[in-house]
Design an enzyme around this catalytic site. Structure first.
Site, PDB file in Angstrom:
ATOM      1  N   GLU A 293      83.588  41.909  62.738  1.00 42.40           N
ATOM      2  CA  GLU A 293      82.236  41.960  63.323  1.00 42.40           C
ATOM      3  C   GLU A 293      81.290  41.844  62.145  1.00 42.40           C
ATOM      4  OE1 GLU A 293      78.674  43.103  63.896  1.00 42.40           O
ATOM      5  OE2 GLU A 293      79.615  45.088  63.973  1.00 42.40           O
ATOM      6  N   CYS A 327      73.801  46.363  63.048  1.00 42.65           N
ATOM      7  CA  CYS A 327      74.099  44.951  63.309  1.00 42.65           C
ATOM      8  C   CYS A 327      73.422  44.485  64.589  1.00 42.65           C
ATOM      9  CB  CYS A 327      75.608  44.756  63.427  1.00 42.65           C
ATOM     10  SG  CYS A 327      76.524  45.196  61.947  1.00 42.65           S
TER      11      CYS A 327
END
Length: 543
Positions: A293, A327
């Protein structure tokens, strides 16, 4: 000997504590913070049964109080990477053979230790080491971490029960083996829960792990290791090392027993990893699992039918909580001209009320960014706005690193949807606004989809259901986690499995059984009870 089918029911999400004024929770947390600040830690690497102290130490400082020392950690060398791999391989056979209910019990006990005995210590470690306020630390280092451990046990329990059908005269079954080798877990600074989940999810499946946490998260990662060991995790199952990233990659990605990498971090680093693994593919026993990720440039798309107050609140929380170092943080927003003034007026008024400072002062909504490197990078983006035509700072924009790495929540407005701060990941408290003509809603959706190489999170605000439908369809590949009338942050384990595509990663959805499948290697076994003793088939017979 295992004589039962052990199943672990779906848990409930850990309740979030609010730390209200005068509450027992606030009192105990403040006490834990005070204890932690008075204690100097000496953090070793954990390799097999050894606590390795090299004497080559680096100081640990709160990002919001850089003159205060929390202690030191011991930096490793290339040989320690090799030792960690060897320790993992020594532990592998016995760990893989451990009955599932025994493995599960270790991680469930760890969850209970975080929920109870170590709750306030874990919060304090995250607040001091990563500069998170009490609420942000609570939803991360306790609630989400606890949820990862409990839900992953349940998900894996579900996977193990998934078995094929069997025809008459035979018995089919699937064995879910760990991968053949070791898993490398490389974890980021911004979430203690991610730091804990990446190594434990692989270990839970019977794998052995070499864990490299970010240097700026070592303070809380050390407590994670202590909790896992107290919960009964055997030596060598998870080995934590503090070595340089390039060296870790060089050693691990050329080792014959490398079986996979579980990564959260930057796109550039992940792409370098993938390239290195590909170049060494002939050296491995099996094709490694690559799970990552890798960040985002997350959006909020606002339709003229939206509720302005809801949009303004979502933008403030989605962009500036934990200083935008998520994020999933909202960093670009598209406002319709008819609502822009109303939304921006409330947003700026709310921003003016935000207090910034240390995490120990619970009045502070904003704390420090993680380190000087991040500070300098974010400050450079803010400075660059002054040189970009049609783009200006309309709120915040200040920064100071004399006492800590403090950057004001910064609001930028631009007439250019391709402005630098609309396109590039900044990873700080910076939000850029583009105002579009109401009639251009559909056209703007295309801009949203094509502006960024990332596809992690995004949201649509609208009360018009046709607009919601259109956004869902046209932004289908723009975000792995898509929100309707909500900020694009705050995914909850078991509720919103997290991960994105494009340059945001492999979309293997942490917080779901999707992720766990990546750390398993199934073997199908067919057993025939009455095997044929003649090669012939009935169709061969003739009159």
């Amino acid at each position: 000997m295992s004589n039962g089918y052990f199943y672990f029911p779906k848990p409930k999400n850990e309740p979030i504590r609010q730390f209200e004024k005068g509450s027992v929770d606030k009192k105990k947390l403040k006490e834990a913070l005070a204890r932690a600040k008075k204690t100097k830690v000496d953090v070793p690497m954990y390799i097999g049964s050894e606590e390795v102290r090299t004497g080559n130490t680096q100081s640990i400082h709160p990002p919001h109080e850089i003159k205060h020392s929390l202690g030191v950690f011991h930096k490793g060398e290339r040989k320690h990477i090799t030792q960690a791999i060897a320790a993992s391989q020594k532990a592998k056979a016995k760990w893989a053979a451990m009955p599932w209910e025994q493995r599960a019990s270790i991680f469930l006990k760890a969850a209970d230790l975080i929920a109870g005995k170590y709750r306030y210590d874990m919060l304090a470690a995250t607040m001091l080491g990563q500069s998170k306020n009490a609420y942000q630390a609570e939803i991360d280092s306790t609630c989400e971490f606890i949820d990862f451990l409990r839900f992953n046990v349940h998900f894996l329990s579900d996977i193990y029960t998934q078995q094929p059908i069997s025809a008459e005269g035979l018995y089919n079954r699937v064995q879910y083996r760990p991968l053949e080798g070791f898993v490398l877990a490389v974890t980021p600074f911004n979430f203690t829960a991610i730091g804990g989940n990446l190594p434990t999810s692989a270990a839970m499946c019977g794998n052995v792990v070499v864990w490299k946490p970010a240097e700026t998260q070592i303070y809380s990662a050390n407590l994670t290791m202590k909790i896992l060991k107290e919960a009964g995790l055997p030596d060598g199952v998870i080995n934590m090392i503090f070595c340089r990233g390039p060296e870790v990659g060089d050693v691990c990605f050329s080792h014959k027993d490398f079986a996979g990498v579980h990564f959260t971090g930057s796109t550039g680093v992940f792409q370098t990893m993938w390239k290195s693994i590909g170049e060494n593919i002939h050296k491995f026993k099996s094709y490694p699992r690559i799970v990552g990720e890798t960040g985002g440039k997350d959006f909020v798309m606002v339709h003229p039918s939206s509720q302005p107050d809801q949009v303004a609140t979502a933008l403030l929380r989605g962009s500036f909580e934990f200083q935008g170092q998520k994020c999933s943080a909202a960093s670009r927003a598209y406002l319709p001209k008819s609502l822009a003034k109303q939304i921006l007026t409330k947003l700026k008024a709310d921003m003016a009320e935000l207090k910034m400072g240390t995490t120990e002062d619970f009045r502070n909504f904003i704390n420090a960014v993680i380190d000087e490197r991040a500070f300098d990078s974010i400050a450079a983006y803010i400075d660059s706005v002054k040189k970009e035509k049609g783009t200006k700072i309309t709120a915040g924009g200040g920064y100071d690193k004399s006492k800590g790495y403090f950057i004001e929540p910064t609001l930028i407005e631009t007439k250019n949807p391709s402005a630098t701060t609309m396109c590039e990941e900044i990873f700080g408290p910076v939000l850029t606004i583009f105002v579009y003509e109401d009639k251009d809603f559909s056209k703007t959706l295309k801009i949203v989809d094509t502006t960024s190489p990332y596809a992690l999170t995004g949201s649509i605000f609208a009360t018009d259901r046709y607009a919601v439908k259109e956004a869902i369809e046209k932004l289908e590949n723009s975000a792995g986690n898509f929100y309707i009338n909500d900020k694009p942050t705050g995914a909850v384990v078991g509720q919103q499995p997290f991960g994105g595509g494009r340059a945001s990663g492999t979309n293997d959805k942490a917080g779901s059984m999707i992720n766990l499948y990546r750390w398993l290697s199934p073997r199908t076994i067919k057993e025939t009870f009455n095997a044929p003793s003649d090669y012939g088939y009935p169709f061969l017979a003739e009159k």
